[in-house]
Design a protein around this motif. Structure first.
Motif, mmCIF file in Angstrom:
data_model
loop_
_atom_site.group_PDB
_atom_site.id
_atom_site.type_symbol
_atom_site.label_atom_id
_atom_site.label_comp_id
_atom_site.label_asym_id
_atom_site.label_seq_id
_atom_site.Cartn_x
_atom_site.Cartn_y
_atom_site.Cartn_z
ATOM 1 N N GLU A 264 40.933 37.349 28.835
ATOM 2 C CA GLU A 264 41.242 36.002 28.323
ATOM 3 C C GLU A 264 40.433 34.945 29.070
ATOM 4 O OE1 GLU A 264 42.778 35.107 25.596
ATOM 5 O OE2 GLU A 264 43.110 37.243 25.220
ATOM 6 N N GLN A 265 40.306 35.130 30.392
ATOM 7 C CA GLN A 265 39.530 34.176 31.180
ATOM 8 C C GLN A 265 38.061 34.175 30.719
ATOM 9 O OE1 GLN A 265 39.305 33.125 35.690
ATOM 10 N NE2 GLN A 265 38.016 34.929 35.418
ATOM 11 N N ALA A 266 37.528 35.369 30.439
ATOM 12 C CA ALA A 266 36.131 35.486 29.994
ATOM 13 C C ALA A 266 35.913 34.719 28.684
ATOM 14 C CB ALA A 266 35.760 36.958 29.828
ATOM 15 N N TYR A 267 36.801 34.928 27.723
ATOM 16 C CA TYR A 267 36.686 34.197 26.446
ATOM 17 C C TYR A 267 36.761 32.695 26.669
ATOM 18 C CZ TYR A 267 37.392 38.501 23.680
ATOM 19 O OH TYR A 267 37.267 39.740 23.107
ATOM 20 N N LYS A 268 37.687 32.288 27.536
ATOM 21 C CA LYS A 268 37.900 30.851 27.769
ATOM 22 C C LYS A 268 36.667 30.212 28.415
ATOM 23 C CE LYS A 268 41.011 27.502 29.892
ATOM 24 N NZ LYS A 268 39.845 26.698 30.337
ATOM 25 N N LEU A 269 36.129 30.865 29.456
ATOM 26 C CA LEU A 269 34.959 30.308 30.143
ATOM 27 C C LEU A 269 33.773 30.217 29.189
ATOM 28 C CD1 LEU A 269 35.271 32.102 33.602
ATOM 29 C CD2 LEU A 269 35.525 29.652 33.139
ATOM 30 N N PHE A 270 33.622 31.252 28.373
ATOM 31 C CA PHE A 270 32.526 31.269 27.412
ATOM 32 C C PHE A 270 32.673 30.140 26.393
ATOM 33 C CE2 PHE A 270 31.423 32.614 23.068
ATOM 34 C CZ PHE A 270 30.046 32.533 23.179
ATOM 35 N N LEU A 271 33.863 30.025 25.804
ATOM 36 C CA LEU A 271 34.064 29.009 24.755
ATOM 37 C C LEU A 271 33.959 27.588 25.303
ATOM 38 C CD1 LEU A 271 36.782 30.524 22.418
ATOM 39 C CD2 LEU A 271 34.435 29.911 21.816
ATOM 40 N N ASP A 272 34.441 27.391 26.518
ATOM 41 C CA ASP A 272 34.308 26.074 27.161
ATOM 42 C C ASP A 272 32.833 25.688 27.274
ATOM 43 O OD1 ASP A 272 36.932 25.549 27.428
ATOM 44 O OD2 ASP A 272 37.056 25.924 29.596
ATOM 45 N N PHE A 273 32.023 26.664 27.680
ATOM 46 C CA PHE A 273 30.591 26.408 27.826
ATOM 47 C C PHE A 273 29.963 26.069 26.468
ATOM 48 C CE2 PHE A 273 26.184 27.970 27.720
ATOM 49 C CZ PHE A 273 25.627 27.155 28.694
ATOM 50 N N VAL A 274 30.306 26.865 25.451
ATOM 51 C CA VAL A 274 29.720 26.631 24.117
ATOM 52 C C VAL A 274 30.154 25.271 23.570
ATOM 53 C CG1 VAL A 274 29.630 27.460 21.738
ATOM 54 C CG2 VAL A 274 29.447 29.074 23.617
ATOM 55 N N LYS A 275 31.401 24.877 23.848
ATOM 56 C CA LYS A 275 31.858 23.547 23.399
ATOM 57 C C LYS A 275 31.046 22.452 24.092
ATOM 58 C CE LYS A 275 36.557 24.939 22.175
ATOM 59 N NZ LYS A 275 37.881 25.199 22.781
ATOM 60 N N HIS A 276 30.729 22.671 25.351
ATOM 61 C CA HIS A 276 29.890 21.708 26.089
ATOM 62 C C HIS A 276 28.516 21.581 25.404
ATOM 63 C CE1 HIS A 276 28.068 19.562 29.446
ATOM 64 N NE2 HIS A 276 27.054 20.410 29.377
ATOM 65 N N VAL A 277 27.946 22.722 25.028
ATOM 66 C CA VAL A 277 26.653 22.714 24.326
ATOM 67 C C VAL A 277 26.779 21.922 23.031
ATOM 68 C CG1 VAL A 277 24.997 24.173 23.076
ATOM 69 C CG2 VAL A 277 25.895 24.918 25.303
ATOM 70 N N LYS A 278 27.835 22.212 22.282
ATOM 71 C CA LYS A 278 28.024 21.587 20.965
ATOM 72 C C LYS A 278 28.188 20.075 21.069
ATOM 73 C CE LYS A 278 30.870 21.926 16.815
ATOM 74 N NZ LYS A 278 29.789 21.694 15.849
#
Ligand SMILES: [Zn+2]
Length: 457
Positions: A264-278
């Motif tokens: 769950e932490q892996a998904y969260k860290l990844f999605l947070d990063f992608v949202k930053h990109v977006k």
């Protein structure tokens, strides 16, 4: 008045920087056909990204596609098909991987062999996902230049991966007629999905890349992962195919799993990063399928007098033109795409000049060879002696007219864009520890005749 002009120029400069397009590519090597939980990881990533309108490219292994089909995972197949579909080899790590089977083969035989071994996976992807893969990327560091010829034949126009064998200014480039996204250096940005304290660092690295690219007129940033990384702590293939070991399907060992919390932490860290990109202004998220529309189509409008001047000193990429483009222009070709020579040849001409009549015969023969093979010759004959391609190019460029043509030696400066360490370039946990492929790098250097930047439209 002067101040106003200066301010105007400054404003123009700033607006150019602000408008410089920065494109972001997010791709997943979707390859784990051993651990079924990796199917769910791919589904979740595809679904979560779709929910925030972020398109990704899923580069899928042929065997993975077949396994999804046989496991009845139409839910996964449909979710992935709503993103972009790329190709990631037919069997990935089952020995021999591409660099290993390409190593003993030359340019053309290697291309045939890649086509034979990898073609079925492309056809399976088309059948299962209903679309031709937009791109290819090699398993691990298992690269070989012969693959580019086969990819053209398979109708795959883009090579998207990370590797060190060939590269140009940390940005996309053309190589053997294929559009490469490869060796992006600091423009490949990944967030550590195991360590929440490093999330800020990755965002900063991304912001720095955006600023740097805007200042140079735009460019590409990429991020890649493997869906299996989000559910396992070791790679599926390291468990079964380490250092060239063969394991049959009935003996496959499953990799160690992450805990639910770690996943769950892996998904969260990844999605947070992608949202930053977006959320970053001026950044456009694109897929491999869009790439050919984002860069200039290679043109052949070479400045011939300038090439004459430069080639006599050094054979190199000039602006948007490869060394091959420039040589073709010197030979009078209007537009053509060729491969580099299949072998390296040494000059045997001892004299310092070649009689004009003999030189013109050789020149015509070179033109005929290129017309016939769509490949540069490794050497050009003048009677019973020959010049290497590089020496021929320099001699042709330096020809001043007159009864004889002075022989010049050509310096292939463009070869510096190919890696030189045959062990490090192919280092991968699935290749045998001692594996090295100097011949593939040498073939890569010969193909660097075709290397040139892919400029933004
Ligand atoms: Zn892979």
């Amino acid at each position: 008045m002067f101040l106003r002009l200066l301010l105007c120029a400054l404003a123009l400069q700033l607006s150019l920087v602000a408008d410089a397009p920065v494109y972001y590519l997010l791709w997943f090597d979707t390859e784990d056909y051993v651990e079924p939980a990796a199917d769910d990881a791919a589904l979740r990533l595809a679904t979560d990204l779709e929910a925030i309108s972020v398109p990704a490219t899923f580069k899928i292994v042929g065997e993975k596609a077949r396994v999804l089909e046989s496991r009845g995972r139409t839910d996964v197949i449909r979710a992935l098909a709503r993103h972009d579909i790329g190709y990631h080899a037919n069997n990935h790590s089952i020995p021999p991987p591409p660099a290993m089977y390409l190593k003993p083969l030359g340019l053309l035989e290697g291309a045939e062999e890649f086509f034979r071994r990898e073609g079925d996976g492309v056809r399976d992807l088309e059948r299962i996902f209903g679309v031709k893969p937009s791109c290819y990327g090699q398993p691990g560091s298992s690269w070989g230049p012969q693959s580019n010829i086969a990819l053209r034949r398979l109708g795959i126009p883009v090579y998207m991966d990370e590797g060190s064998q060939v590269g140009l200014n940390n940005q996309p480039f053309w190589y053997m007629g294929i559009l490469y996204v490869f060796n992006l250096g600091p423009n490949t940005v990944r967030v550590n999905i195991d360590d929440a304290t490093k999330a800020g660092e990755a965002k900063q690295k991304f912001d720095d890349a955006v600023a740097r690219l805007k200042a140079q007129g735009g460019g590409f940033i990429q991020t890649y992962y493997h869906p299996t990384e989000f559910v396992t702590t070791e790679f599926w293939d390291a468990v079964n195919f380490a250092r060239g070991k063969f394991t049959g399907p009935s003996d496959y060992k499953r990799p160690q799993m992450r805990t639910k919390e770690s996943s769950e932490q892996a998904y969260k860290l990844f999605l947070d990063f992608v949202k930053h990109v977006k959320q970053t202004p001026g950044v456009r998220i694109v897929t491999a399928r869009q790439l050919p529309q984002l860069v200039e189509t290679p043109s052949q409008l070479v400045d011939v007098p300038r090439t004459r001047e430069r080639f006599a000193a050094s054979l190199d990429i000039e602006g948007p033109h490869s060394a091959a483009d420039q040589l073709l222009a010197l030979l009078g070709f209007q537009s053509a795409r060729v491969d580099g020579p299949a072998a390296r040849s040494e000059s045997t001409v001892k004299a310092t000049t070649i009689p004009r009549e003999l030189f013109l015969r050789g020149r015509e023969d070179a033109i005929s060879y290129i017309d016939q093979h769509r490949r540069l010759p490794s050497h050009v004959w003048f009677g019973s002696e020959r010049l290497s391609l590089a020496d021929f190019a320099a001699t042709l460029a330096g020809d001043q007219g007159g009864l004889t043509v002075g022989v010049r030696r050509g310096q292939t400066a463009f070869e510096k864009h190919i890696a030189t360490d045959p062990k490090r370039a192919f280092n991968w946990a699935i290749h045998p520890e001692t594996f090295e492929a100097p011949g593939l790098l040498e073939l890569g250097r010969l193909q660097a005749w075709t290397l040139k930047p892919a400029r933004l439209r």
